[in-house]
Write an enzyme that holds these catalytic residues in place. Structure first.
Site, PDB file in Angstrom:
ATOM      1  N   ASN A   1     -45.895 -16.075 -58.357  1.00 52.10           N
ATOM      2  CA  ASN A   1     -44.636 -16.300 -59.075  1.00 52.10           C
ATOM      3  C   ASN A   1     -44.799 -16.318 -60.592  1.00 52.10           C
ATOM      4  OD1 ASN A   1     -45.897 -18.735 -59.254  1.00 52.10           O
ATOM      5  ND2 ASN A   1     -44.357 -19.908 -58.145  1.00 52.10           N
TER       6      ASN A   1
ATOM      7  N   GLU B   1     -52.969 -31.409 -67.999  1.00 55.56           N
ATOM      8  CA  GLU B   1     -53.171 -29.952 -67.966  1.00 55.56           C
ATOM      9  C   GLU B   1     -53.603 -29.410 -69.336  1.00 55.56           C
ATOM     10  OE1 GLU B   1     -49.517 -28.471 -66.280  1.00 55.56           O
ATOM     11  OE2 GLU B   1     -49.998 -29.302 -64.305  1.00 55.56           O
TER      12      GLU B   1
ATOM     13  N   TYR C   1     -55.456 -27.701 -59.832  1.00 59.17           N
ATOM     14  CA  TYR C   1     -54.411 -27.970 -58.836  1.00 59.17           C
ATOM     15  C   TYR C   1     -54.790 -29.121 -57.893  1.00 59.17           C
ATOM     16  CZ  TYR C   1     -51.185 -24.071 -59.801  1.00 59.17           C
ATOM     17  OH  TYR C   1     -50.232 -23.225 -60.355  1.00 59.17           O
TER      18      TYR C   1
ATOM     19  N   HIS D   1     -46.931 -20.696 -64.434  1.00 54.88           N
ATOM     20  CA  HIS D   1     -47.037 -22.131 -64.155  1.00 54.88           C
ATOM     21  C   HIS D   1     -46.429 -22.875 -65.335  1.00 54.88           C
ATOM     22  CE1 HIS D   1     -48.701 -26.113 -63.362  1.00 54.88           C
ATOM     23  NE2 HIS D   1     -48.918 -26.151 -64.657  1.00 54.88           N
TER      24      HIS D   1
ATOM     25  N   LYS E   1     -49.912 -16.325 -64.771  1.00 57.01           N
ATOM     26  CA  LYS E   1     -50.828 -16.270 -63.632  1.00 57.01           C
ATOM     27  C   LYS E   1     -51.423 -14.855 -63.470  1.00 57.01           C
ATOM     28  CE  LYS E   1     -48.515 -20.020 -61.067  1.00 57.01           C
ATOM     29  NZ  LYS E   1     -47.987 -20.432 -59.739  1.00 57.01           N
TER      30      LYS E   1
HETATM   31  P1  ADP Z   1     -44.350 -25.127 -59.396  1.00 56.00           P
HETATM   32  O1  ADP Z   1     -45.344 -24.067 -59.831  1.00 56.00           O
HETATM   33  O2  ADP Z   1     -42.938 -24.620 -59.446  1.00 56.00           O
HETATM   34  O3  ADP Z   1     -44.523 -26.435 -60.136  1.00 56.00           O
HETATM   35  P2  ADP Z   1     -45.632 -26.411 -57.124  1.00 56.00           P
HETATM   36  O4  ADP Z   1     -46.304 -27.303 -58.108  1.00 56.00           O
HETATM   37  O5  ADP Z   1     -44.900 -27.068 -55.993  1.00 56.00           O
HETATM   38  O6  ADP Z   1     -44.621 -25.404 -57.844  1.00 56.00           O
HETATM   39  O7  ADP Z   1     -46.696 -25.441 -56.466  1.00 56.00           O
HETATM   40  C1  ADP Z   1     -47.725 -24.885 -57.256  1.00 56.00           C
HETATM   41  C2  ADP Z   1     -47.842 -23.420 -56.923  1.00 56.00           C
HETATM   42  O8  ADP Z   1     -48.266 -23.284 -55.568  1.00 56.00           O
HETATM   43  C3  ADP Z   1     -46.539 -22.610 -56.967  1.00 56.00           C
HETATM   44  O9  ADP Z   1     -46.199 -22.169 -58.266  1.00 56.00           O
HETATM   45  C4  ADP Z   1     -46.855 -21.438 -56.063  1.00 56.00           C
HETATM   46  O10 ADP Z   1     -47.700 -20.483 -56.727  1.00 56.00           O
HETATM   47  C5  ADP Z   1     -47.676 -22.138 -54.986  1.00 56.00           C
HETATM   48  N1  ADP Z   1     -46.836 -22.594 -53.856  1.00 56.00           N
HETATM   49  C6  ADP Z   1     -45.933 -23.601 -53.860  1.00 56.00           C
HETATM   50  N2  ADP Z   1     -45.344 -23.763 -52.656  1.00 56.00           N
HETATM   51  C7  ADP Z   1     -45.899 -22.804 -51.863  1.00 56.00           C
HETATM   52  C8  ADP Z   1     -45.727 -22.432 -50.486  1.00 56.00           C
HETATM   53  N3  ADP Z   1     -44.861 -23.082 -49.700  1.00 56.00           N
HETATM   54  N4  ADP Z   1     -46.461 -21.398 -50.027  1.00 56.00           N
HETATM   55  C9  ADP Z   1     -47.353 -20.743 -50.813  1.00 56.00           C
HETATM   56  N5  ADP Z   1     -47.571 -21.060 -52.112  1.00 56.00           N
HETATM   57  C10 ADP Z   1     -46.859 -22.061 -52.631  1.00 56.00           C
HETATM   58 MG    MG Z   2     -46.121 -27.743 -60.120  1.00 60.80          MG
END
Ligand code: ADP
Ligand code: MG
Length: 138
Positions: free
Chosen positions: A112, A126, A49, A115, A9
């Site tokens: 974080n 994707e 997304y 992805h 990211k």
């Molecule tokens: P992952 O990336 O672990 O699959 P998700 O698909 O649930 O997680 O969410 C996509 C992305 O959205 C996350 O990697 C993070 O960057 C962001 N995200 C997820 N939950 C939150 C939240 N509660 N607040 C802010 N950003 C979030």
């Molecule tokens: Mg996800």
């Protein structure tokens, strides 16, 4: 053999973590079969997304994902989807296991670093979102 989509990211790229993340993939039998650096528009991030469009964090997340260049990769290996998720760690870095990418480098739940596809269906979507067949090594 399975394929999964990974993204380093904007925070990971800006902080100079491309090599570090790729090293972890290579050290864990995830073979890179496609890779490129792109700079998504907001609309492209929203399309990627789309599954999260009703979530409260959707607008902020898509702003973030279009805020700078990212590296998109296709990883191939045995149980590649689960293996990549394991190396990444939990979405919330505070809950991520020790030694995972997110635990080691993430600074916020949103920022974080990586992805990873979460299922075979999402991996197919994707991979097709970013790559055509000529860009993938087989
Ligand atoms: P992952 O990336 O672990 O699959 P998700 O698909 O649930 O997680 O969410 C996509 C992305 O959205 C996350 O990697 C993070 O960057 C962001 N995200 C997820 N939950 C939150 C939240 N509660 N607040 C802010 N950003 C979030
Ligand atoms: Mg996800």
């Amino acid at each position: 053999m399975e394929r999964t989509l990974s993204i380093i990211k904007p925070d990971g790229v800006a902080r100079g973590l491309i090599g570090e993340v790729i090293k972890r993939f290579e050290d864990n039998n995830l073979k890179i079969v496609a890779m490129k650096m792109i700079y998504m528009t907001k609309a492209q991030a929203q399309g990627f997304y789309a599954v999260h469009k009703e979530r409260p964090f959707f607008d902020s997340l898509t702003d973030f994902m279009s805020s700078g260049p990212v590296v998109v990769l296709i990883l191939k290996g045995e149980n590649a989807i689960a293996k990549n998720r394991e190396l990444m760690g939990a979405t919330n870095y505070k809950e991520a296991a020790e030694g995972t990418i997110r635990r080691d480098f993430a600074t916020e739940i949103e920022k974080n670093i990586v992805h990873g596809s979460d299922s075979p269906g999402s991996a197919d979507f994707e991979i097709g979102y970013f790559f055509n067949s000529f860009e993938i090594i087989c």
